[in-house]
Design a protein around this motif. Structure first.
Motif, short mmCIF file in Angstrom:
data_model
loop_
_atom_site.label_atom_id
_atom_site.label_comp_id
_atom_site.label_asym_id
_atom_site.label_seq_id
_atom_site.Cartn_x
_atom_site.Cartn_y
_atom_site.Cartn_z
N ASP A 83 0.84 -1.20 0.00
CA ASP A 83 0.00 0.00 0.00
C ASP A 83 0.88 1.25 0.00
N LYS A 84 0.27 2.41 -0.21
CA LYS A 84 1.03 3.65 -0.32
C LYS A 84 1.85 3.93 0.94
N GLU A 85 1.23 3.65 2.11
CA GLU A 85 1.92 3.95 3.36
C GLU A 85 3.18 3.09 3.52
N ARG A 86 3.08 1.82 3.12
CA ARG A 86 4.24 0.93 3.26
C ARG A 86 5.36 1.34 2.30
N ILE A 87 4.98 1.71 1.08
CA ILE A 87 5.99 2.18 0.12
C ILE A 87 6.67 3.44 0.65
N TYR A 88 5.86 4.37 1.16
CA TYR A 88 6.39 5.63 1.66
C TYR A 88 7.36 5.39 2.82
N GLU A 89 6.94 4.54 3.78
CA GLU A 89 7.78 4.28 4.95
C GLU A 89 9.06 3.55 4.56
N SER A 90 8.98 2.67 3.55
CA SER A 90 10.15 1.91 3.12
C SER A 90 11.19 2.79 2.45
N GLY A 103 11.17 6.70 4.82
CA GLY A 103 11.48 6.50 6.23
C GLY A 103 10.34 6.90 7.14
N TYR A 104 10.29 6.29 8.31
CA TYR A 104 9.21 6.57 9.27
C TYR A 104 9.26 8.01 9.77
N ASP A 105 10.47 8.58 9.80
CA ASP A 105 10.63 9.90 10.39
C ASP A 105 10.50 11.04 9.37
N ALA A 106 10.18 10.72 8.13
CA ALA A 106 10.09 11.76 7.10
C ALA A 106 8.87 12.63 7.33
N GLN A 107 9.02 13.93 7.08
CA GLN A 107 7.91 14.86 7.20
C GLN A 107 7.24 14.99 5.84
N GLY A 108 6.37 14.08 5.54
CA GLY A 108 5.74 14.10 4.23
C GLY A 108 4.40 13.42 4.27
#
Length: 223
Positions: free
Chosen positions: A171-178, A181-186
């Protein structure tokens, strides 16, 4: 020793960042405008701190110009940020944002995290073939019947993640976190824009069918 390019038109900001980074055993390169920042990328920094609001050529314009040949992480520095600006920045090829005034220790932690993420992954040195596509994970390139396709850094990373895990839904959230990163401000909505661009490039060579949308779940690379 990792090398950091600091590009900001405020001399006191550059001086503060340079002192902090050198104290933490980084080598630094300084630039005070967009043109100088582009010139200094030839020194091959491991990460770039890029002020968005520089006069003349702003940080977004610099990022767009260098992203096709500069692979290192880019962290934008900005006085304020709206969601629309974030999407523009990520689409231009940025990896993260820090909003001024920021905690210099938090910035240091983010720099370390981005460099660690950039260097910890051992790339698969094989080339994989999907229809007419050849994906070279070492060279970070995609060819269709010998023709090189243009996939900037984040687009290639999404393509890499999906194709190396063919058949698996992300999903989009998993791609984004991968990838960010979890700490990204986006915002994970930037993933959809990258997917749209990837799909358009694959469609141009009749290979769009590899990139599947699984409605309500996410995206999958077809085997």
């Amino acid at each position: 020793m990792y090398k950091i390019l600091i590009a900001d038109d405020e001399e006191d900001v550059v001086s503060l960042l340079r002192d902090y980074l050198e104290l933490n055993h980084y080598e630094t390169i300084s630039a005070y405008n967009g043109v100088e920042a582009i010139e200094k990328t030839r020194l091959n920094p491991d990460l770039i701190l890029l002020d968005i609001n520089m006069p003349g050529m702003d940080g977004l314009s610099v990022c767009r110009q260098i992203r096709d040949y500069v692979d290192c992480p880019i962290i934008f520095l900005t006085a304020r940020i709206e969601d629309a600006d974030k999407i523009k920045g990520f689409a231009a090829g940025g990896d993260d944002y820090m909003v001024k005034p920021f905690s210099i220790d938090e910035l240091g932690a983010r720099i370390a995290a981005h460099i660690r993420r950039e260097h910890r992954t051992v790339r698969n040195n094989s080339v994989r073939y999907f229809g007419k596509l050849a994906i070279d994970y070492t060279a970070k390139s995609v060819l269709a019947e010998g023709e090189l396709l243009d996939f900037p850094k984040k687009e290639f990373e999404i393509l890499e993640l999906l194709s190396m895990n063919a058949g698996q839904v992300f999903d989009k959230e998993r791609i984004y976190e991968s990838l960010w990163g979890y700490d990204a401000q986006g915002d994970s909505s930037v993933v959809a824009e990258h997917i749209r661009r990837i799909r358009a490039k694959l469609r141009a060579v009749d290979e769009e069918y590899h990139l599947e949308t699984v409605w309500g779940l996410g995206y999958r690379w077809g085997r």
